[in-house]
Design an enzyme around this catalytic site. Structure first.
Site, PDB file in Angstrom:
ATOM      1  N   LYS A  78      44.094  27.710   4.102  1.00 40.59           N
ATOM      2  CA  LYS A  78      44.828  26.939   3.088  1.00 40.59           C
ATOM      3  C   LYS A  78      44.038  25.673   2.763  1.00 40.59           C
ATOM      4  O   LYS A  78      43.490  25.031   3.673  1.00 40.59           O
ATOM      5  CB  LYS A  78      46.194  26.576   3.667  1.00 40.59           C
ATOM      6  CG  LYS A  78      47.129  25.809   2.736  1.00 40.59           C
ATOM      7  CD  LYS A  78      48.471  25.580   3.445  1.00 40.59           C
ATOM      8  CE  LYS A  78      49.496  24.994   2.475  1.00 40.59           C
ATOM      9  NZ  LYS A  78      50.799  24.785   3.141  1.00 40.59           N
ATOM     10  N   SER A 158      54.645  26.526   0.397  1.00 35.28           N
ATOM     11  CA  SER A 158      53.452  26.125  -0.302  1.00 35.28           C
ATOM     12  C   SER A 158      52.209  26.957   0.066  1.00 35.28           C
ATOM     13  O   SER A 158      51.214  26.914  -0.664  1.00 35.28           O
ATOM     14  CB  SER A 158      53.155  24.654  -0.044  1.00 35.28           C
ATOM     15  OG  SER A 158      52.997  24.409   1.320  1.00 35.28           O
ATOM     16  N   SER A 182      56.969  26.262   4.589  1.00 35.16           N
ATOM     17  CA  SER A 182      55.811  26.674   3.804  1.00 35.16           C
ATOM     18  C   SER A 182      54.911  27.748   4.378  1.00 35.16           C
ATOM     19  O   SER A 182      53.960  28.153   3.713  1.00 35.16           O
ATOM     20  CB  SER A 182      54.956  25.447   3.473  1.00 35.16           C
ATOM     21  OG  SER A 182      55.663  24.663   2.529  1.00 35.16           O
TER      22      SER A 182
END
Lengths: 491, 95
Positions: A78, A158, A182
């Site tokens: 990420k 996210s 997330s």
């Protein structure tokens, strides 16, 4: 033989050990798949050359018999983890071409185990969002689509790009972060296994901070076993992170025994929300049946302050974010918009650099911390936080783990929830309490919705109880049977 | 506790984010929706509850008072386009 990209982490390691193929071949297969999947917009920075050169190093190690835990395994990361010499953006415009000169502790550990990075994944800007739609690089797209429907769906957020890459089979595993859900929510939306460890289990050093008392890094994988292997590589005390806990790292993989006889599973009454879709309710009941059949004891429990978890989170997280994002001022890194004086430079830079959702949260956070409002909002939220954490503590005297749905509904269409921020916030209703209480939680794919979309079940554990979480998750995974794959419509 | 345009201006000022005049109304309305929603926290009597700021109430760890880094100026300035003689530069601060 299955395609190289269909193998799990555990299977790939076995094959590499038996020399069925080389690490370079494994990595190349994933690079090809990732290139073909560019329409999903899951990778914002490709690191192909780096991947190939590290794959060669891994091959050399395999032939010398010096293979480490993740030698040659292709991962994506990420874009919230600082990766040395690789641009890191938090999917925001404000960081510009910022290129860290240091490596985050968690990613350093992964490379130290021989893992190979294919790229940095798309995410909601500064981890603020539940659909990967607030990214400066545009939304990531879920590899799953509804039956007989071409609409593109969100992968959740996210950590949307991370979940999509693993579900789409162009990374064997990925890492994300979870502040309010997330990792777990996109894991549920993309049909993969996602774990948020106990707060303090993994180091936050080098992770771009959103809400420092809530953020935690965690793995996203296609199987529970793979997830446990990844956590073993990522976890551990870090003296550079004052909030990391000085506890040893257990053998998480060994915890997946398949045996839950006598384990007490709590079913919280308050998670049965108003207008809960029938299919989520029945998945939850099915999960209870599976565990009951495996010898676990199902116990109804109460977590009385559950309904206050989301509003508590939406005071605490933005407040901490307003403080953490104060550093983005154009002075030392990132974009800069000039002004007549320093103050103007700050205002113009931040206005140009932050997206709408980030701005909304920074403003809310600033307001609730401001003089005259601090007691009414932030202090009250901190007190509710203690009540929420205490609810869990009491309940863990009577149960060993808790079972809930991961999300109130499956993946929705791109754009469907952009008009109403509050409706977007409701995505996290089942995941947020674990962040407030600092507890470990996993989402396991447990079935498909009526329209053919993945649905997840969440298992929550006591503080530092990842072993019990993996044990229960393993049984659910086994009972749910082999998971369907998304049809590769992007090829 | 409702938020009007002038409050949004004040908050935006504290947060050092320039908000255009024509955006103030919409932002005020969004913030109000959120604030109305979080108001429900006041239903709970927390008079005897201590606020929680950290989930692991651990002790801060001390490190030994030794120089471990700080000699890597190049690395520290490498992400800025506004370096003059090894210093970060900014527009002047006008009083």
């Amino acid at each position: 033989m299955a395609r190289l990209i269909d193998l799990s982490l555990a299977e790939a390691k076995d094959c590499l050990d038996k020399r069925d193929f080389t690490a370079t071949e494994l990595v190349e297969a994933h690079i090809d798949a990732a290139v073909a999947a560019r329409p999903l917009n899951t990778i914002v920075t490709e690191t192909t050359e780096l991947a190939l050169s590290n794959a060669a190093i891994s091959d050399a190690r395999w032939s010398r018999g010096e293979a480490r835990l993740l030698e040659g395994i292709p991962l994506v990361v990420k874009d919230l983890f600082c990766t040395k010499n690789v641009r890191t953006t938090a999917c925001s415009k404000i960081l510009g071409e910022f290129t860290p000169t240091y490596e985050s502790t968690v990613t350093e550990k992964l490379w130290g185990c021989g893992a190979v990075m294919l790229g940095k994944t798309n995410m909601d800007e500064f981890a603020m969002g539940s659909s990967n739609e607030t990214s400066h690089f545009g939304p990531a797209v879920n590899p799953w689509r509804r039956q007989n429907d071409l609409s593109q769906l969100v992968p959740g957020g996210s950590s949307g790009g991370s979940g999509a890459a693993v579900a789409g089979r162009f990374a064997i595993a990925s890492i994300g972060t979870d502040t309010g859900g997330s990792i777990r929510q996109p894991a549920a939306f993309t049909g993969v296994v996602g774990l948020k460890p106990t707060y303090g289990r993994c180091s936050r050093w080098g992770i771009i901070a959103f809400a420092s008392s809530l953020d935690q890094a965690g793995p996203m994988t296609r199987t529970v076993r793979d997830n446990a292997i990844m956590l073993g590589a990522m976890a551990g005390y870090d003296p550079k992170d004052a909030t990391s806990t000085n506890l040893g790292v257990p053998n998480f993989e060994a915890a997946i025994t398949g045996d839950v006889r006598g384990i007490r599973i709590g079913i919280p009454e308050e998670y049965r929300v108003e207008q809960m879709p029938r299919e989520i309710e029945s998945l939850w009941e099915k999960g209870q049946d599976w565990l009951r059949q495996a010898g676990a004891e199902i116990i109804n429990i109460n977590l009385p302050h559950t309904k206050y978890a989301l509003p508590t989170y939406y005071i605490v997280a933005p407040a901490e974010a307003s403080s953490n994002l104060a550093r983005y001022d154009g002075v030392r890194y990132g974009i800069r918009v000039d002004g007549a004086d320093l103050d103007d430079m700050y205002r113009f830079t931040r206005a140009a650099g932050f997206g709408d959702e980030v701005r909304r949260r920074v403003l809310i956070g600033t307001y609730v911390l401001s003089a005259g409002y601090y007691d009414a909002y932030y202090l009250q939220a901190q007190k509710l936080r203690r009540l929420i954490a205490d609810d869990f503590q009491k309940v863990y005297e009577r149960v060993d783990a808790i079972l809930t749905p991961s999300t109130p509904y499956p993946a929705f269409s791109l754009g469907a929830k952009l008009d109403d921020p509050l409706s977007m916030y409701l995505n996290d209703v089942f995941t947020v309490p674990a962040n407030l209480a600092g507890l470990p939680g996993i989402s396991v794919p447990a079935g498909l919705s009526e329209e053919g979309l993945p649905l997840g079940l969440q298992v929550l554990g006591p503080s530092f109880g990842e072993e019990i979480v993996y044990r229960v998750a393993g049984v659910i995974e086994e009972a749910a049977g082999s998971q369907n794959q998304p049809e590769e419509w992007w090829l | 506790m409702s938020v009007d345009k002038s409050t949004v201006e004040r908050i935006a000022d504290l947060a050092r984010i320039k908000v255009e005049e024509d955006e103030l109304e919409d932002i005020a309305s969004e913030l109000n929706d959120i604030l109305v929603w979080v108001e429900q926290l006041n239903e709970v009597d927390t008079s005897s509850i201590l606020p929680m700021s950290s989930v692991n109430e651990t002790e801060m760890q001390w490190r030994s008072d030794q120089l471990v880094s700080g000699t890597n100026r190049e690395s520290v300035i490498s992400n800025s386009d506004y370096i003059i003689e090894g210093f970060f530069t900014v527009p002047k601060v006008v009083e």
